[in-house]
Design an enzyme around this catalytic site. Sequence first.
Site, PDB file in Angstrom:
ATOM      1  N   ARG A   1     -20.253 -20.644 -31.999  1.00  0.00           N
ATOM      2  CA  ARG A   1     -19.693 -21.012 -30.682  1.00  0.00           C
ATOM      3  C   ARG A   1     -20.300 -22.319 -30.176  1.00  0.00           C
ATOM      4  O   ARG A   1     -19.602 -23.142 -29.579  1.00  0.00           O
ATOM      5  CB  ARG A   1     -19.895 -19.872 -29.678  1.00  0.00           C
ATOM      6  CG  ARG A   1     -19.060 -20.075 -28.425  1.00  0.00           C
ATOM      7  CD  ARG A   1     -19.039 -18.861 -27.537  1.00  0.00           C
ATOM      8  NE  ARG A   1     -20.366 -18.508 -27.066  1.00  0.00           N
ATOM      9  CZ  ARG A   1     -20.647 -17.382 -26.420  1.00  0.00           C
ATOM     10  NH1 ARG A   1     -19.689 -16.500 -26.190  1.00  0.00           N
ATOM     11  NH2 ARG A   1     -21.870 -17.129 -26.016  1.00  0.00           N
TER      12      ARG A   1
ATOM     13  N   LYS B   1     -18.581 -23.222 -23.923  1.00  0.00           N
ATOM     14  CA  LYS B   1     -19.707 -22.847 -23.057  1.00  0.00           C
ATOM     15  C   LYS B   1     -20.405 -24.127 -22.612  1.00  0.00           C
ATOM     16  O   LYS B   1     -21.498 -24.463 -23.095  1.00  0.00           O
ATOM     17  CB  LYS B   1     -20.646 -21.895 -23.799  1.00  0.00           C
ATOM     18  CG  LYS B   1     -21.503 -21.076 -22.848  1.00  0.00           C
ATOM     19  CD  LYS B   1     -22.060 -19.869 -23.542  1.00  0.00           C
ATOM     20  CE  LYS B   1     -23.097 -19.159 -22.717  1.00  0.00           C
ATOM     21  NZ  LYS B   1     -22.603 -18.553 -21.483  1.00  0.00           N
TER      22      LYS B   1
ATOM     23  N   GLU C   1     -11.274 -14.120 -16.234  1.00  0.00           N
ATOM     24  CA  GLU C   1     -12.582 -13.487 -16.476  1.00  0.00           C
ATOM     25  C   GLU C   1     -13.442 -13.588 -15.224  1.00  0.00           C
ATOM     26  O   GLU C   1     -13.065 -14.238 -14.252  1.00  0.00           O
ATOM     27  CB  GLU C   1     -13.282 -14.110 -17.681  1.00  0.00           C
ATOM     28  CG  GLU C   1     -13.683 -15.559 -17.509  1.00  0.00           C
ATOM     29  CD  GLU C   1     -14.509 -16.084 -18.689  1.00  0.00           C
ATOM     30  OE1 GLU C   1     -15.183 -15.300 -19.369  1.00  0.00           O
ATOM     31  OE2 GLU C   1     -14.482 -17.309 -18.909  1.00  0.00           O
TER      32      GLU C   1
HETATM   33  N1  PLP Z   1     -17.715 -15.530 -19.992  1.00  0.00           N
HETATM   34  C1  PLP Z   1     -18.552 -16.421 -19.460  1.00  0.00           C
HETATM   35  C2  PLP Z   1     -18.010 -17.400 -18.499  1.00  0.00           C
HETATM   36  C3  PLP Z   1     -19.911 -16.400 -19.817  1.00  0.00           C
HETATM   37  O1  PLP Z   1     -20.765 -17.274 -19.298  1.00  0.00           O
HETATM   38  C4  PLP Z   1     -20.368 -15.443 -20.730  1.00  0.00           C
HETATM   39  C5  PLP Z   1     -21.759 -15.423 -21.141  1.00  0.00           C
HETATM   40  O2  PLP Z   1     -22.137 -15.942 -22.132  1.00  0.00           O
HETATM   41  C6  PLP Z   1     -19.456 -14.531 -21.260  1.00  0.00           C
HETATM   42  C7  PLP Z   1     -18.132 -14.597 -20.864  1.00  0.00           C
HETATM   43  C8  PLP Z   1     -19.888 -13.507 -22.233  1.00  0.00           C
HETATM   44  O3  PLP Z   1     -20.083 -14.041 -23.504  1.00  0.00           O
HETATM   45  P1  PLP Z   1     -21.100 -13.371 -24.500  1.00  0.00           P
HETATM   46  O4  PLP Z   1     -20.692 -11.966 -24.638  1.00  0.00           O
HETATM   47  O5  PLP Z   1     -20.928 -14.128 -25.766  1.00  0.00           O
HETATM   48  O6  PLP Z   1     -22.440 -13.518 -23.914  1.00  0.00           O
HETATM   49  C1  COI Z   2     -24.845 -15.026 -20.972  1.00  0.00           C
HETATM   50  O1  COI Z   2     -24.373 -13.914 -20.819  1.00  0.00           O
HETATM   51  O2  COI Z   2     -25.565 -15.315 -21.935  1.00  0.00           O
HETATM   52  C2  COI Z   2     -24.566 -16.096 -20.049  1.00  0.00           C
HETATM   53  O3  COI Z   2     -24.749 -17.212 -20.422  1.00  0.00           O
HETATM   54  C3  COI Z   2     -24.088 -15.753 -18.717  1.00  0.00           C
HETATM   55  C4  COI Z   2     -24.764 -16.471 -17.603  1.00  0.00           C
HETATM   56  C5  COI Z   2     -26.236 -16.404 -17.593  1.00  0.00           C
HETATM   57  C6  COI Z   2     -24.211 -17.812 -17.361  1.00  0.00           C
END
Ligand code: PLP
Ligand code: COI
Length: 338
Positions: A80, A183, A219
């Site tokens: 990612r 991200k 989301e």
């Molecule tokens: N959506 C957003 C906007 C986020 O910042 C995060 C955190 O990383 C997620 C979703 C969840 O992603 P992940 O499950 O890879 O942490």
């Molecule tokens: C995560 O879940 O790792 C995130 O980055 C979410 C938040 C701290 C921005």
Amino acid sequence: MSKIDWANLSFSYIKTDYNVRSYFKDGQWSDLEETTSEELTMHMAATGVHYGQQSFEGLKAFKGKDGKVRIFRMEENAKRLQNSADGILMQPVPTELFNKAVVRAVELNLDYVPPYESGAALYIRPLLFGSGPKVGVSPADEYTFVVFVTPVGPYFKEGFKPTKQMISREFDRAAPQGTGHLKVGGNYAASMRAGKIAHEGGYSSVLYLDSKEKKYIDEAGPANFFAIKGNKYITPLSHSILPSITNMSLIQLAKDMGLEVERRKVELEELSEFDEVGACGTAAVISPIGQVDDVDNNKSYCFGDPNIAGEISTKLYNKLRGIQYGDEPDNHGWVTIL
Ligand code: PLP
Ligand code: COI
């Protein structure tokens, strides 16, 4: 190291002993540097601070009952970050360097991995940004990659208890063809004002709608959205949401549990038909949503008992955490044991 109250950690920064860094310069990444410094030195015209040429990741390491430390789905975070780099023309971090840096950052801070019983985890924060100077808007020639760690508790202070979220039409987090699927820091800057309004209103987060039609659920500010309807796990398909690794894992676990999975556009109006809804992410894990308020229309959607997570969300949560802490078999090869 000062004494840490492991069981009462919040999601905030605590200094650890070391972080690791690599620098891209003259066409190559440097060897990993291990440092105790919390400071970064960069050119004042670095593209990361002027033009948002920046991306970060978030993953966790868990200490099991067996005392072993497990890192969850590190390769997916590597991919990612490469995708985010590609999206905003940064130098991608090779998977091998990413993995090495993550493992090293954890190894150097083993004393900060919370004990099994605490239910807390070590949050790992990789960061990549343009550190070379540009004044015109164009990609930097130099990049800095940092991985630091910090022990954390739940992102939403309620932990695994239902919270309320707020629909916002006034603010968009990401444009339809913008950077919502990456991200990158700009998405989070764009979400801060709406987030503040939500927090002041007693909500754990904003639940964003698609920014074009305001018709579909995208989301939450820091996490993906999922819903349970009968035997179905339903989660939005949208170009402007982050492909969550937690959601990807829950989709697999839902299938393993015999649930049907639907990844598709989810209309706001469907909220009235769902049995359970939740936010999911590395930081949020599963954060059950007990109520969604559409404040513009003075309408509330409620899900089950406002004080207790739903049955299927609970099963998914227990399964996911079980794999992460090593209590359940890692049938999908998601875990790197140090
Ligand atoms: N959506 C957003 C906007 C986020 O910042 C995060 C955190 O990383 C997620 C979703 C969840 O992603 P992940 O499950 O890879 O942490
Ligand atoms: C995560 O879940 O790792 C995130 O980055 C979410 C938040 C701290 C921005």
